[in-house]
Design a protein around this motif. Structure first.
Motif, PDB file in Angstrom:
ATOM      1  N   ILE A  69       5.191 -22.196   6.456  1.00 22.17           N
ATOM      2  CA  ILE A  69       4.212 -21.263   5.892  1.00 22.17           C
ATOM      3  C   ILE A  69       2.972 -22.037   5.461  1.00 22.17           C
ATOM      4  CG2 ILE A  69       4.913 -21.306   3.455  1.00 22.17           C
ATOM      5  CD1 ILE A  69       4.818 -18.152   3.651  1.00 22.17           C
ATOM      6  N   VAL A  70       1.812 -21.409   5.594  1.00 20.77           N
ATOM      7  CA  VAL A  70       0.545 -22.017   5.181  1.00 20.77           C
ATOM      8  C   VAL A  70      -0.258 -20.971   4.407  1.00 20.77           C
ATOM      9  CG1 VAL A  70       0.444 -23.695   7.073  1.00 20.77           C
ATOM     10  CG2 VAL A  70      -0.566 -21.418   7.378  1.00 20.77           C
ATOM     11  N   ALA A  71      -1.233 -21.442   3.662  1.00 18.44           N
ATOM     12  CA  ALA A  71      -2.033 -20.544   2.831  1.00 18.44           C
ATOM     13  C   ALA A  71      -2.711 -19.456   3.653  1.00 18.44           C
ATOM     14  CB  ALA A  71      -3.066 -21.352   2.047  1.00 18.44           C
ATOM     15  N   ALA A  72      -3.052 -19.762   4.905  1.00 19.09           N
ATOM     16  CA  ALA A  72      -3.712 -18.777   5.762  1.00 19.09           C
ATOM     17  C   ALA A  72      -2.817 -17.584   6.099  1.00 19.09           C
ATOM     18  CB  ALA A  72      -4.188 -19.443   7.050  1.00 19.09           C
ATOM     19  N   ASP A  73      -1.525 -17.683   5.786  1.00 21.35           N
ATOM     20  CA  ASP A  73      -0.598 -16.567   6.012  1.00 21.35           C
ATOM     21  C   ASP A  73      -0.644 -15.546   4.876  1.00 21.35           C
ATOM     22  OD1 ASP A  73       0.488 -17.624   8.416  1.00 21.35           O
ATOM     23  OD2 ASP A  73       1.804 -18.935   7.260  1.00 21.35           O
ATOM     24  N   ALA A  74      -1.512 -15.739   3.908  1.00 25.45           N
ATOM     25  CA  ALA A  74      -1.460 -14.955   2.669  1.00 25.45           C
ATOM     26  C   ALA A  74      -1.466 -13.446   2.902  1.00 25.45           C
ATOM     27  CB  ALA A  74      -2.612 -15.351   1.745  1.00 25.45           C
ATOM     28  N   GLU A  75      -2.335 -12.939   3.759  1.00 23.59           N
ATOM     29  CA  GLU A  75      -2.428 -11.485   3.918  1.00 23.59           C
ATOM     30  C   GLU A  75      -1.188 -10.908   4.588  1.00 23.59           C
ATOM     31  OE1 GLU A  75      -6.050  -9.931   5.488  1.00 23.59           O
ATOM     32  OE2 GLU A  75      -7.304 -11.165   4.179  1.00 23.59           O
ATOM     33  N   LEU A  76      -0.715 -11.560   5.636  1.00 16.01           N
ATOM     34  CA  LEU A  76       0.477 -11.050   6.319  1.00 16.01           C
ATOM     35  C   LEU A  76       1.703 -11.162   5.419  1.00 16.01           C
ATOM     36  CD1 LEU A  76      -0.011 -12.477   9.946  1.00 16.01           C
ATOM     37  CD2 LEU A  76      -0.477 -10.159   9.128  1.00 16.01           C
ATOM     38  N   ASP A  77       1.824 -12.272   4.718  1.00 15.35           N
ATOM     39  CA  ASP A  77       2.947 -12.457   3.805  1.00 15.35           C
ATOM     40  C   ASP A  77       2.885 -11.435   2.673  1.00 15.35           C
ATOM     41  OD1 ASP A  77       5.205 -14.354   2.845  1.00 15.35           O
ATOM     42  OD2 ASP A  77       3.891 -14.219   1.099  1.00 15.35           O
ATOM     43  N   TYR A  78       1.707 -11.196   2.159  1.00 13.30           N
ATOM     44  CA  TYR A  78       1.523 -10.234   1.071  1.00 13.30           C
ATOM     45  C   TYR A  78       2.006  -8.846   1.477  1.00 13.30           C
ATOM     46  CZ  TYR A  78      -0.949  -7.306  -2.333  1.00 13.30           C
ATOM     47  OH  TYR A  78      -1.261  -6.385  -3.301  1.00 13.30           O
TER      48      TYR A  78
ATOM     49  N   GLN B 181      15.436 -12.075  -9.564  1.00 11.42           N
ATOM     50  CA  GLN B 181      15.789 -11.846 -10.966  1.00 11.42           C
ATOM     51  C   GLN B 181      14.577 -12.075 -11.865  1.00 11.42           C
ATOM     52  OE1 GLN B 181      19.916 -12.714 -12.317  1.00 11.42           O
ATOM     53  NE2 GLN B 181      19.862 -14.241 -10.690  1.00 11.42           N
ATOM     54  N   SER B 182      13.477 -11.475 -11.472  1.00  5.23           N
ATOM     55  CA  SER B 182      12.237 -11.618 -12.229  1.00  5.23           C
ATOM     56  C   SER B 182      11.378 -10.384 -11.970  1.00  5.23           C
ATOM     57  CB  SER B 182      11.486 -12.883 -11.805  1.00  5.23           C
ATOM     58  OG  SER B 182      10.885 -12.702 -10.534  1.00  5.23           O
ATOM     59  N   SER B 183      10.208 -10.360 -12.558  1.00  2.58           N
ATOM     60  CA  SER B 183       9.276  -9.251 -12.336  1.00  2.58           C
ATOM     61  C   SER B 183       8.371  -9.499 -11.129  1.00  2.58           C
ATOM     62  CB  SER B 183       8.418  -9.040 -13.586  1.00  2.58           C
ATOM     63  OG  SER B 183       7.676 -10.220 -13.876  1.00  2.58           O
ATOM     64  N   TRP B 184       8.599 -10.616 -10.428  1.00  2.91           N
ATOM     65  CA  TRP B 184       7.785 -10.932  -9.250  1.00  2.91           C
ATOM     66  C   TRP B 184       8.282 -10.162  -8.032  1.00  2.91           C
ATOM     67  CZ3 TRP B 184       8.648 -12.758  -4.324  1.00  2.91           C
ATOM     68  CH2 TRP B 184       7.509 -13.151  -3.618  1.00  2.91           C
TER      69      TRP B 184
ATOM     70  N   ALA C  36      -5.026 -12.775  -3.330  1.00  4.89           N
ATOM     71  CA  ALA C  36      -5.527 -14.064  -3.838  1.00  4.89           C
ATOM     72  C   ALA C  36      -4.428 -14.812  -4.590  1.00  4.89           C
ATOM     73  CB  ALA C  36      -6.734 -13.834  -4.742  1.00  4.89           C
ATOM     74  N   ALA C  37      -3.660 -14.096  -5.404  1.00  6.18           N
ATOM     75  CA  ALA C  37      -2.556 -14.738  -6.122  1.00  6.18           C
ATOM     76  C   ALA C  37      -1.481 -15.205  -5.153  1.00  6.18           C
ATOM     77  CB  ALA C  37      -1.966 -13.770  -7.145  1.00  6.18           C
ATOM     78  N   ASN C  38      -1.261 -14.423  -4.120  1.00  6.95           N
ATOM     79  CA  ASN C  38      -0.284 -14.827  -3.115  1.00  6.95           C
ATOM     80  C   ASN C  38      -0.748 -16.081  -2.386  1.00  6.95           C
ATOM     81  OD1 ASN C  38       2.267 -14.231  -1.776  1.00  6.95           O
ATOM     82  ND2 ASN C  38       1.054 -13.807   0.030  1.00  6.95           N
ATOM     83  N   ARG C  39      -2.043 -16.166  -2.103  1.00  3.99           N
ATOM     84  CA  ARG C  39      -2.582 -17.357  -1.439  1.00  3.99           C
ATOM     85  C   ARG C  39      -2.348 -18.598  -2.307  1.00  3.99           C
ATOM     86  NH1 ARG C  39      -6.978 -15.367  -0.228  1.00  3.99           N
ATOM     87  NH2 ARG C  39      -6.527 -14.915   1.964  1.00  3.99           N
ATOM     88  N   GLU C  40      -2.519 -18.464  -3.605  1.00  4.53           N
ATOM     89  CA  GLU C  40      -2.255 -19.596  -4.505  1.00  4.53           C
ATOM     90  C   GLU C  40      -0.788 -20.018  -4.424  1.00  4.53           C
ATOM     91  OE1 GLU C  40      -3.468 -18.719  -8.474  1.00  4.53           O
ATOM     92  OE2 GLU C  40      -5.549 -18.301  -7.902  1.00  4.53           O
TER      93      GLU C  40
END
Length: 197
Positions: A24-33, A48-51, A59-63
């Motif tokens: 995975i790379v940061a450029a995948d952010a939109e598709l992954d999101y 087991q979290s609120s994520w 943008a947060a996903n890209r980070e």
């Protein structure tokens, strides 16, 4: 022993009939999101979290993906995105964690079979986007992972790990010949993780 100290070649990925795995790379952010937000309800159970939160952003996903890309490059942990063959849709993710990861050092690990945790070098987690569960894509991925790790990862023993509260994935794993070996309790999390080989 952390992955950085183990001498093995990290596979570049896996090409199957129905999907491709690649780092995975940061450029995948939109598709992954898109895959994450479609699957958010069960990912919260799995994590087991609120994520991911309802207001999670691309943008947060890209980070997040930048961190995963960095960990992969530095052999701290390996994350692969699962894409359709055309590379236009994210179908899920695969995470390969060292059995010496700090997350396990802080956990209470109970053997339920005659096995030792340090006999295993990696813990493998995965999820498939919600819309693909109806077609059993998660089982297709699991079967492919088992072959891939046996053939291409010169790593030694590995475990397939899920959360007991993610009952769909637990049932799917239990329909195979994999056997429960460990129960993992992480601090602050209400459910156990189950580790199979």
């Amino acid at each position: 022993m952390p992955f950085a100290n183990l001498e093995f070649d990290v596979p570049e990925g896996l090409t199957a009939e129905d999907f491709i795995l690649r780092p995975i790379v940061a450029a995948d952010a939109e598709l992954d999101y898109a895959a994450v937000m479609e699957s958010k309800d069960y990912l919260r159970t799995w994590e087991q979290s609120s994520w991911p939160e309802d207001d999670f952003t691309v943008a947060a996903n890209r980070e997040d993906l930048e961190k995963l890309e960095h960990r992969h490059a530095n052999r701290q942990a390996f994350t692969y995105t699962m894409m359709n063959p055309a590379g236009t849709e994210c179908l899920g993710c695969v995470y390969v964690m060292s059995s010496d990861s700090p997350m396990f050092a802080q956990a209470r690990i109970t053997a339920v079979a005659n096995r030792r945790w340090d006999d295993y070098k990696a813990a493998v987690y995965f999820w498939v986007r919600k819309s693909r569960l109806e077609t059993a894509m998660d089982r297709v991925l699991l079967d492919a992972l088992r072959v891939w790790f046996g053939r291409d990862w010169n790593l030694g023993g590995h475990l397939i790990v899920t959360n007991e509260q993610f009952t769909q994935q637990v049932s799917m794993i239990q329909d195979t010949d994999l056997q429960l070996r460990f129960e993992i309790e992480e601090p602050g999390k209400p459910g156990r993780y189950l580790a199979y080989d």
